[in-house]
Design a protein around this motif. Sequence first.
Motif, PDB file in Angstrom:
ATOM      1  N   ILE A  24       0.860  -1.182   0.000  1.00  0.00           N
ATOM      2  CA  ILE A  24       0.000   0.000   0.000  1.00  0.00           C
ATOM      3  C   ILE A  24       0.894   1.229   0.000  1.00  0.00           C
ATOM      4  CG2 ILE A  24      -1.715   1.325   1.294  1.00  0.00           C
ATOM      5  CD1 ILE A  24      -1.561  -2.254   2.091  1.00  0.00           C
ATOM      6  N   ASN A  25       0.719   2.060  -1.007  1.00  0.00           N
ATOM      7  CA  ASN A  25       1.402   3.350  -1.038  1.00  0.00           C
ATOM      8  C   ASN A  25       0.412   4.401  -0.576  1.00  0.00           C
ATOM      9  OD1 ASN A  25       2.881   1.686  -3.259  1.00  0.00           O
ATOM     10  ND2 ASN A  25       4.264   3.342  -2.693  1.00  0.00           N
ATOM     11  N   ILE A  26       0.848   5.270   0.312  1.00  0.00           N
ATOM     12  CA  ILE A  26       0.002   6.350   0.808  1.00  0.00           C
ATOM     13  C   ILE A  26       0.696   7.673   0.554  1.00  0.00           C
ATOM     14  CG2 ILE A  26      -1.173   4.947   2.553  1.00  0.00           C
ATOM     15  CD1 ILE A  26       0.735   6.292   4.652  1.00  0.00           C
ATOM     16  N   ASP A  27      -0.102   8.707   0.410  1.00  0.00           N
ATOM     17  CA  ASP A  27       0.472  10.037   0.255  1.00  0.00           C
ATOM     18  C   ASP A  27      -0.593  11.070   0.564  1.00  0.00           C
ATOM     19  OD1 ASP A  27       2.513  11.830  -0.125  1.00  0.00           O
ATOM     20  OD2 ASP A  27       2.563  11.663  -2.302  1.00  0.00           O
ATOM     21  N   GLY A  28      -0.127  12.277   0.819  1.00  0.00           N
ATOM     22  CA  GLY A  28      -1.015  13.400   1.065  1.00  0.00           C
ATOM     23  C   GLY A  28      -0.639  14.570   0.187  1.00  0.00           C
ATOM     24  N   ALA A  29      -1.631  15.364  -0.150  1.00  0.00           N
ATOM     25  CA  ALA A  29      -1.404  16.607  -0.905  1.00  0.00           C
ATOM     26  C   ALA A  29      -2.008  17.742  -0.097  1.00  0.00           C
ATOM     27  CB  ALA A  29      -2.053  16.522  -2.284  1.00  0.00           C
ATOM     28  N   TYR A  30      -1.235  18.794   0.075  1.00  0.00           N
ATOM     29  CA  TYR A  30      -1.682  19.927   0.884  1.00  0.00           C
ATOM     30  C   TYR A  30      -1.097  21.203   0.311  1.00  0.00           C
ATOM     31  CZ  TYR A  30      -2.092  23.166   4.779  1.00  0.00           C
ATOM     32  OH  TYR A  30      -2.367  24.262   5.557  1.00  0.00           O
ATOM     33  N   THR A  31      -1.933  22.227   0.241  1.00  0.00           N
ATOM     34  CA  THR A  31      -1.491  23.543  -0.183  1.00  0.00           C
ATOM     35  C   THR A  31      -1.446  24.447   1.042  1.00  0.00           C
ATOM     36  OG1 THR A  31      -2.517  23.225  -2.340  1.00  0.00           O
ATOM     37  CG2 THR A  31      -1.978  25.484  -1.729  1.00  0.00           C
ATOM     38  N   SER A  32      -0.294  25.059   1.270  1.00  0.00           N
ATOM     39  CA  SER A  32      -0.099  25.923   2.429  1.00  0.00           C
ATOM     40  C   SER A  32      -1.188  26.998   2.502  1.00  0.00           C
ATOM     41  CB  SER A  32       1.278  26.577   2.351  1.00  0.00           C
ATOM     42  OG  SER A  32       1.517  27.344   3.490  1.00  0.00           O
ATOM     43  N   GLY A  33      -1.683  27.226   3.707  1.00  0.00           N
ATOM     44  CA  GLY A  33      -2.699  28.244   3.924  1.00  0.00           C
ATOM     45  C   GLY A  33      -4.120  27.727   3.815  1.00  0.00           C
ATOM     46  N   HIS A  34      -4.298  26.495   3.395  1.00  0.00           N
ATOM     47  CA  HIS A  34      -5.632  25.918   3.293  1.00  0.00           C
ATOM     48  C   HIS A  34      -5.956  25.112   4.546  1.00  0.00           C
ATOM     49  CE1 HIS A  34      -4.923  26.860  -0.971  1.00  0.00           C
ATOM     50  NE2 HIS A  34      -6.240  26.956  -1.030  1.00  0.00           N
ATOM     51  N   THR A  35      -7.197  24.735   4.696  1.00  0.00           N
ATOM     52  CA  THR A  35      -7.615  23.931   5.848  1.00  0.00           C
ATOM     53  C   THR A  35      -8.019  22.524   5.430  1.00  0.00           C
ATOM     54  OG1 THR A  35      -9.888  24.716   5.658  1.00  0.00           O
ATOM     55  CG2 THR A  35      -8.406  25.942   7.143  1.00  0.00           C
ATOM     56  N   GLU A  36      -7.765  22.186   4.167  1.00  0.00           N
ATOM     57  CA  GLU A  36      -8.120  20.861   3.677  1.00  0.00           C
ATOM     58  C   GLU A  36      -6.978  20.299   2.838  1.00  0.00           C
ATOM     59  OE1 GLU A  36     -12.300  19.688   2.411  1.00  0.00           O
ATOM     60  OE2 GLU A  36     -11.275  19.864   0.469  1.00  0.00           O
ATOM     61  N   GLY A  37      -6.736  19.026   3.008  1.00  0.00           N
ATOM     62  CA  GLY A  37      -5.756  18.313   2.209  1.00  0.00           C
ATOM     63  C   GLY A  37      -6.420  17.107   1.591  1.00  0.00           C
ATOM     64  N   SER A  38      -5.686  16.411   0.754  1.00  0.00           N
ATOM     65  CA  SER A  38      -6.177  15.182   0.124  1.00  0.00           C
ATOM     66  C   SER A  38      -5.212  14.056   0.415  1.00  0.00           C
ATOM     67  CB  SER A  38      -6.294  15.366  -1.390  1.00  0.00           C
ATOM     68  OG  SER A  38      -7.284  16.299  -1.705  1.00  0.00           O
ATOM     69  N   ILE A  39      -5.763  12.862   0.592  1.00  0.00           N
ATOM     70  CA  ILE A  39      -4.944  11.689   0.854  1.00  0.00           C
ATOM     71  C   ILE A  39      -5.275  10.614  -0.169  1.00  0.00           C
ATOM     72  CG2 ILE A  39      -4.609  12.181   3.295  1.00  0.00           C
ATOM     73  CD1 ILE A  39      -6.831  10.164   3.921  1.00  0.00           C
ATOM     74  N   ALA A  40      -4.291   9.756  -0.420  1.00  0.00           N
ATOM     75  CA  ALA A  40      -4.469   8.651  -1.362  1.00  0.00           C
ATOM     76  C   ALA A  40      -3.973   7.352  -0.746  1.00  0.00           C
ATOM     77  CB  ALA A  40      -3.722   8.938  -2.657  1.00  0.00           C
TER      78      ALA A  40
END
Length: 184
Positions: A24-40
């Motif tokens: 299982i590969n996991i990762d997150g995506a986040y943009t600085s200054g936001h309150t929401e990220g995405s995970i895979a």
Amino acid sequence: MNKPKQSVDLGHFWQPPAPGTLRINIDGAYTSGHTEGSIAFICRDKSGCLQEGLTRSVQVALALQTEAQALIFALRHLLQQGKMSTSLEIDSDCLLLVESLNNQQEPPWEIRPLVYEAVDLCRQFLNLNIRFCKRETNCVADWAAKAHSNGTLSPSWAVSPPPPFLSLLISDTVAAACISFPYL
């Protein structure tokens, strides 16, 4: 299981797991200054076949929290699927998270409760290995997290992979010299 095991250098390409093991590969995506990220969450077998792919949005304030949330989501999902006895390898490109899980480093205060939750979840698995992987070996999970984050991922992406995602899967399979081409 008392604590996850760790391997540090996995080379430059995704490697298939041993027979009977799921990677299982996991990762997150986040943009600085936001309150929401995405995970895979990307689960593949020894032939490189996509067994399952999931993405979610998470409420976070930092990129590091996104990475920790990706791990917690993966562990909870695997528990819900009854995979406690399955041989599992979870790869993350967040070295700080993996070292914190393996007591090689004190978790930063921003993720300390998340690390402790992950450690508690890990104890429910019989054969779990959480490892650090280089970013280039995690490109499929990275792509899925970013595509979810920017809203370009269709709801059926794991069943009917979009061309860029499919290309990454095939590249991993070829680079790993898997026996078959599951996506051709």
